[in-house]
Design a protein around this motif. Structure first.
Motif, PDB file in Angstrom:
ATOM      1  N   ILE A 144      97.697 -21.854  57.976  1.00 58.02           N
ATOM      2  CA  ILE A 144      98.142 -21.719  59.364  1.00 58.02           C
ATOM      3  C   ILE A 144      99.529 -22.320  59.484  1.00 58.02           C
ATOM      4  CG2 ILE A 144      97.653 -22.329  61.760  1.00 58.02           C
ATOM      5  CD1 ILE A 144      94.678 -22.671  60.839  1.00 58.02           C
ATOM      6  N   VAL A 145     100.502 -21.503  59.943  1.00 57.21           N
ATOM      7  CA  VAL A 145     101.891 -21.952  60.049  1.00 57.21           C
ATOM      8  C   VAL A 145     102.312 -21.901  61.513  1.00 57.21           C
ATOM      9  CG1 VAL A 145     104.236 -21.670  59.164  1.00 57.21           C
ATOM     10  CG2 VAL A 145     102.287 -20.891  57.783  1.00 57.21           C
ATOM     11  N   ASP A 146     102.530 -23.078  62.102  1.00 54.35           N
ATOM     12  CA  ASP A 146     102.935 -23.160  63.502  1.00 54.35           C
ATOM     13  C   ASP A 146     103.626 -24.499  63.716  1.00 54.35           C
ATOM     14  OD1 ASP A 146     102.831 -23.479  66.507  1.00 54.35           O
ATOM     15  OD2 ASP A 146     101.718 -21.589  66.325  1.00 54.35           O
ATOM     16  N   ASP A 147     104.682 -24.520  64.531  1.00 61.53           N
ATOM     17  CA  ASP A 147     105.399 -25.775  64.746  1.00 61.53           C
ATOM     18  C   ASP A 147     104.762 -26.646  65.829  1.00 61.53           C
ATOM     19  OD1 ASP A 147     106.032 -24.287  66.936  1.00 61.53           O
ATOM     20  OD2 ASP A 147     108.203 -24.252  66.595  1.00 61.53           O
ATOM     21  N   GLU A 148     103.666 -26.169  66.433  1.00 60.13           N
ATOM     22  CA  GLU A 148     102.964 -26.968  67.431  1.00 60.13           C
ATOM     23  C   GLU A 148     101.710 -27.563  66.803  1.00 60.13           C
ATOM     24  OE1 GLU A 148     102.375 -25.222  71.265  1.00 60.13           O
ATOM     25  OE2 GLU A 148     104.051 -23.826  71.002  1.00 60.13           O
ATOM     26  N   PRO A 149     101.654 -28.900  66.661  1.00 58.17           N
ATOM     27  CA  PRO A 149     100.506 -29.546  66.000  1.00 58.17           C
ATOM     28  C   PRO A 149      99.174 -29.216  66.662  1.00 58.17           C
ATOM     29  CG  PRO A 149     102.315 -31.097  66.284  1.00 58.17           C
ATOM     30  CD  PRO A 149     102.692 -29.873  67.043  1.00 58.17           C
ATOM     31  N   ASN A 150      99.146 -29.115  67.985  1.00 60.18           N
ATOM     32  CA  ASN A 150      97.883 -28.845  68.671  1.00 60.18           C
ATOM     33  C   ASN A 150      97.316 -27.471  68.294  1.00 60.18           C
ATOM     34  OD1 ASN A 150      97.992 -31.306  69.950  1.00 60.18           O
ATOM     35  ND2 ASN A 150      98.921 -30.495  71.836  1.00 60.18           N
ATOM     36  N   ILE A 151      98.202 -26.479  68.160  1.00 60.99           N
ATOM     37  CA  ILE A 151      97.742 -25.149  67.774  1.00 60.99           C
ATOM     38  C   ILE A 151      97.244 -25.165  66.335  1.00 60.99           C
ATOM     39  CG2 ILE A 151      98.486 -22.783  67.313  1.00 60.99           C
ATOM     40  CD1 ILE A 151     100.231 -22.931  69.750  1.00 60.99           C
ATOM     41  N   ARG A 152      97.970 -25.843  65.460  1.00 64.61           N
ATOM     42  CA  ARG A 152      97.543 -25.922  64.057  1.00 64.61           C
ATOM     43  C   ARG A 152      96.154 -26.545  63.936  1.00 64.61           C
ATOM     44  NH1 ARG A 152     102.792 -28.062  63.138  1.00 64.61           N
ATOM     45  NH2 ARG A 152     101.911 -30.095  62.521  1.00 64.61           N
ATOM     46  N   SER A 153      95.980 -27.695  64.560  1.00 61.40           N
ATOM     47  CA  SER A 153      94.705 -28.398  64.438  1.00 61.40           C
ATOM     48  C   SER A 153      93.581 -27.637  65.147  1.00 61.40           C
ATOM     49  CB  SER A 153      94.825 -29.818  65.004  1.00 61.40           C
ATOM     50  OG  SER A 153      95.206 -29.783  66.376  1.00 61.40           O
ATOM     51  N   GLY A 154      93.897 -27.033  66.309  1.00 63.44           N
ATOM     52  CA  GLY A 154      92.879 -26.280  67.041  1.00 63.44           C
ATOM     53  C   GLY A 154      92.384 -25.073  66.265  1.00 63.44           C
ATOM     54  N   LEU A 155      93.322 -24.337  65.664  1.00 61.02           N
ATOM     55  CA  LEU A 155      92.929 -23.185  64.856  1.00 61.02           C
ATOM     56  C   LEU A 155      92.146 -23.620  63.615  1.00 61.02           C
ATOM     57  CD1 LEU A 155      96.022 -20.777  64.924  1.00 61.02           C
ATOM     58  CD2 LEU A 155      93.749 -20.363  65.870  1.00 61.02           C
ATOM     59  N   ALA A 156      92.573 -24.702  62.987  1.00 59.81           N
ATOM     60  CA  ALA A 156      91.880 -25.182  61.792  1.00 59.81           C
ATOM     61  C   ALA A 156      90.421 -25.518  62.102  1.00 59.81           C
ATOM     62  CB  ALA A 156      92.600 -26.392  61.210  1.00 59.81           C
ATOM     63  N   ARG A 157      90.189 -26.185  63.250  1.00 62.01           N
ATOM     64  CA  ARG A 157      88.804 -26.506  63.639  1.00 62.01           C
ATOM     65  C   ARG A 157      88.031 -25.236  63.985  1.00 62.01           C
ATOM     66  NH1 ARG A 157      91.470 -30.591  66.529  1.00 62.01           N
ATOM     67  NH2 ARG A 157      91.260 -29.348  68.440  1.00 62.01           N
ATOM     68  N   GLY A 158      88.661 -24.321  64.720  1.00 60.42           N
ATOM     69  CA  GLY A 158      87.972 -23.122  65.171  1.00 60.42           C
ATOM     70  C   GLY A 158      87.615 -22.153  64.055  1.00 60.42           C
ATOM     71  N   LEU A 159      88.375 -22.195  62.943  1.00 64.87           N
ATOM     72  CA  LEU A 159      88.134 -21.260  61.836  1.00 64.87           C
ATOM     73  C   LEU A 159      87.372 -21.891  60.681  1.00 64.87           C
ATOM     74  CD1 LEU A 159      91.665 -19.555  61.695  1.00 64.87           C
ATOM     75  CD2 LEU A 159      89.596 -18.721  62.829  1.00 64.87           C
ATOM     76  N   ALA A 160      86.825 -23.067  60.907  1.00 65.81           N
ATOM     77  CA  ALA A 160      86.160 -23.808  59.822  1.00 65.81           C
ATOM     78  C   ALA A 160      85.025 -23.017  59.187  1.00 65.81           C
ATOM     79  CB  ALA A 160      85.644 -25.141  60.353  1.00 65.81           C
ATOM     80  N   ASP A 161      84.320 -22.207  59.983  1.00 63.69           N
ATOM     81  CA  ASP A 161      83.188 -21.441  59.448  1.00 63.69           C
ATOM     82  C   ASP A 161      83.589 -20.100  58.851  1.00 63.69           C
ATOM     83  OD1 ASP A 161      81.449 -23.452  60.256  1.00 63.69           O
ATOM     84  OD2 ASP A 161      81.074 -22.515  62.214  1.00 63.69           O
ATOM     85  N   ASP A 162      84.861 -19.752  58.956  1.00 66.60           N
ATOM     86  CA  ASP A 162      85.307 -18.418  58.523  1.00 66.60           C
ATOM     87  C   ASP A 162      86.162 -18.451  57.263  1.00 66.60           C
ATOM     88  OD1 ASP A 162      84.284 -16.835  60.845  1.00 66.60           O
ATOM     89  OD2 ASP A 162      85.594 -18.219  61.921  1.00 66.60           O
ATOM     90  N   ALA A 163      86.421 -19.623  56.728  1.00 67.54           N
ATOM     91  CA  ALA A 163      87.247 -19.744  55.525  1.00 67.54           C
ATOM     92  C   ALA A 163      86.703 -20.866  54.662  1.00 67.54           C
ATOM     93  CB  ALA A 163      88.705 -20.002  55.889  1.00 67.54           C
ATOM     94  N   ASP A 164      86.928 -20.752  53.374  1.00 71.22           N
ATOM     95  CA  ASP A 164      86.492 -21.801  52.444  1.00 71.22           C
ATOM     96  C   ASP A 164      87.483 -22.951  52.400  1.00 71.22           C
ATOM     97  OD1 ASP A 164      84.238 -20.224  51.596  1.00 71.22           O
ATOM     98  OD2 ASP A 164      85.641 -19.010  50.441  1.00 71.22           O
ATOM     99  N   VAL A 165      88.746 -22.617  52.546  1.00 69.16           N
ATOM    100  CA  VAL A 165      89.815 -23.628  52.524  1.00 69.16           C
ATOM    101  C   VAL A 165      90.776 -23.318  53.659  1.00 69.16           C
ATOM    102  CG1 VAL A 165      91.733 -24.597  51.215  1.00 69.16           C
ATOM    103  CG2 VAL A 165      89.637 -23.908  50.015  1.00 69.16           C
ATOM    104  N   ILE A 166      91.145 -24.332  54.436  1.00 67.53           N
ATOM    105  CA  ILE A 166      92.132 -24.160  55.506  1.00 67.53           C
ATOM    106  C   ILE A 166      93.211 -25.222  55.341  1.00 67.53           C
ATOM    107  CG2 ILE A 166      92.561 -24.202  57.995  1.00 67.53           C
ATOM    108  CD1 ILE A 166      89.779 -23.207  58.465  1.00 67.53           C
ATOM    109  N   GLU A 167      94.452 -24.777  55.272  1.00 68.23           N
ATOM    110  CA  GLU A 167      95.610 -25.668  55.200  1.00 68.23           C
ATOM    111  C   GLU A 167      96.562 -25.308  56.337  1.00 68.23           C
ATOM    112  OE1 GLU A 167      96.169 -28.150  53.200  1.00 68.23           O
ATOM    113  OE2 GLU A 167      94.573 -27.891  51.705  1.00 68.23           O
ATOM    114  N   THR A 168      97.424 -26.247  56.700  1.00 69.46           N
ATOM    115  CA  THR A 168      98.403 -26.004  57.766  1.00 69.46           C
ATOM    116  C   THR A 168      99.800 -26.369  57.295  1.00 69.46           C
ATOM    117  OG1 THR A 168      98.170 -28.214  58.735  1.00 69.46           O
ATOM    118  CG2 THR A 168      96.656 -26.485  59.527  1.00 69.46           C
ATOM    119  N   ALA A 169     100.793 -25.786  57.950  1.00 73.89           N
ATOM    120  CA  ALA A 169     102.197 -26.098  57.675  1.00 73.89           C
ATOM    121  C   ALA A 169     102.966 -26.029  58.984  1.00 73.89           C
ATOM    122  CB  ALA A 169     102.785 -25.122  56.657  1.00 73.89           C
ATOM    123  N   GLY A 170     103.935 -26.932  59.152  1.00 71.04           N
ATOM    124  CA  GLY A 170     104.682 -26.998  60.399  1.00 71.04           C
ATOM    125  C   GLY A 170     105.945 -26.168  60.409  1.00 71.04           C
TER     126      GLY A 170
END
Length: 454
Positions: A11-37
């Protein structure tokens, strides 16, 4: 089928809240989730990891925009799916992103259910691609390709050519008699290529009049001509990111040859009645049952178009040139049609198979297939006897005539007799005769004129 590797999402987004929110929301749909700002951090992670899916915001607070990042990913890792996030005011930018190769785009404010739906869709595409690669490996190990039934040396040479060129984007021309399975070869090239998850679009150029050919290939706009009630994409547009199979390519008029040459050179075209210049990266595979070099020499086919289409030539042998495949094909079709028509499984008597092995088969594999289906429906017992076979299989090519001259003379004599017999069987109805012979009406007219059968 389980994934051989974890399905990773970046997940690539410069807004930390969007990055963390998407990471939590997609936890059941991916084996590995990483973020970048930012884009630089994203590229570093992509280089060091496995992310079949990247979700990127169009607006990134850094030197590289989301669109530029998308273009880098598509260029360097074309198998990676990229979902673009955009605000309402940048929908046009998102459409441009789709043209640049994005898997999809999602508007802000984000609907998590929609995001999860798109992620699951991307994962399904990833799994399909993995399964296709595994299928390719199994086919390569078995010595077979796609659903082509063959075991003899002649077709193994063709298989080797297919494996050598399938991974490239080079144009391929398949030459072979009618009924030899040229479309199967084209599909095999597609299935073994990196384009296998894209579309395979086939068009028979010999079956289309010149007035419709341009619209079929390039599409048309609503109102472009009488009956054009809506916009219609053409075959080049439909086959983008996939394979376009042009069958009976030698049946085009001189004007259509010019139009096709222009598109092959520029990869650009416009729909009939339109002004927008469109592009297509479709790989072009063509086929013909005629000697293209002879047509070029006679001025009936453009030499420059021939060179464009014939980068990789594949010569498909006739059935009489691969007789060791006849038992395999016959048993394959026998099992297929017994199952399809609900008949008990049958076998061939030894003398029946011997007759089929020595028959001339002017209609090639298509004729063999039709004969087997007829035998399934008409034979009385579980064993198909020699006397139940069509009488024409017992007659060698050119029987009743003494053929003296070159091999070309003998082939021409056989061809003339086959057309004459088909015309009589169809009551001289040319369209029915063309269908029986597996050629276009235009080809039949040409052959009739050549042999004086008008």
């Amino acid at each position: 089928m389980p994934d051989p590797d974890p399905f990773g999402v970046l997940i690539v987004d410069d807004e930390p809240n969007i990055r963390s929110g998407l990471a939590r929301g997609l936890a059941d749909d991916a084996d590995v989730i990483e973020t970048a700002g930012d884009a630089e951090e994203a590229l570093a992670k992509i280089d060091g990891g496995n992310y079949p899916l990247v979700i990127v915001d169009v607006r990134l607070n850094c030197e590289m925009s989301g669109i530029e990042l998308l273009e880098r990913i598509v260029a360097q890792r074309p198998q990676t799916a990229v979902i673009v996030i955009t605000a309402h005011g940048t929908v046009e930018t998102a459409v441009d992103a789709m043209r640049a190769g994005a898997f999809d785009f999602i508007l802000k404010p984000l609907d998590l259910n929609l995001v999860r739906q798109q992620v699951r869709k991307a994962r399904e595409h990833y799994q399909l691609r993995v399964e296709n690669q595994q299928l390719k490996s199994r086919l390569a190990d078995s010595g077979q390709i796609s659903n082509i039934v063959a075991g003899g040396a002649a077709m193994q040479d063709v298989f080797r050519q297919i494996r050598q060129v399938a991974a490239t984007d080079a144009t391929v021309m398949i030459q072979g008699e009618s009924g030899t399975g040229k479309e199967l070869i084209a599909r095999a090239l597609h299935d073994l290529s990196e384009r296998s998850t894209g579309p395979f679009v086939a068009v028979n150029l010999g079956a289309l009049p010149e007035t419709l050919l341009e619209s079929e290939l390039f599409g048309h706009e609503k109102g472009a001509f009488s009956g054009a009630s809506r916009r219609k994409p053409g075959c080049f547009e439909q086959a983008s990111h996939g394979t376009l199979f042009l069958d009976e390519v030698t049946e085009m008029s001189a004007k259509s040859q010019v139009d096709l040459l222009r598109v092959l050179e520029s990869r650009q075209f416009t729909r009939v009645g339109g002004e927008q210049v469109l592009t297509s990266d479709a790989r072009v595979v063509s086929a013909t049952n005629r000697s293209v070099q002879q047509m070029v020499d006679e001025g009936a086919f453009r030499e420059d178009l021939f060179y464009r289409l014939n980068v990789i030539p594949i010569e498909l042998p006739p059935l009489r040139g691969r007789r060791d495949d006849i038992p395999l094909l016959a048993e394959h079709f026998l099992e297929q049609f017994c199952t399809r028509h609900g008949r008990p499984q049958k076998t061939f008597a030894a003398d029946a198979m011997k007759t089929m092995m020595s028959a001339p088969w002017p209609g090639n594999v298509r004729q063999l297939r039709n004969v087997i289906e007829r035998m399934v429906l008409t034979s009385a017992g579980d064993v198909i006897e020699q006397n139940e076979l069509p009488s024409e299989l017992s007659k060698p090519a050119g029987s009743g005539n003494t053929v003296v001259g070159t091999l070309a003379d003998a082939v021409e004599a056989c061809e003339r007799q086959t057309i004459e017999a088909a015309l009589r069987a169809c009551g001289m109805h040319r369209e029915k005769t063309a269908n029986m012979l597996g050629v276009s009406v235009r080809t039949l007219h040409y052959k009739m004129g050549r042999f004086g059968l008008r």
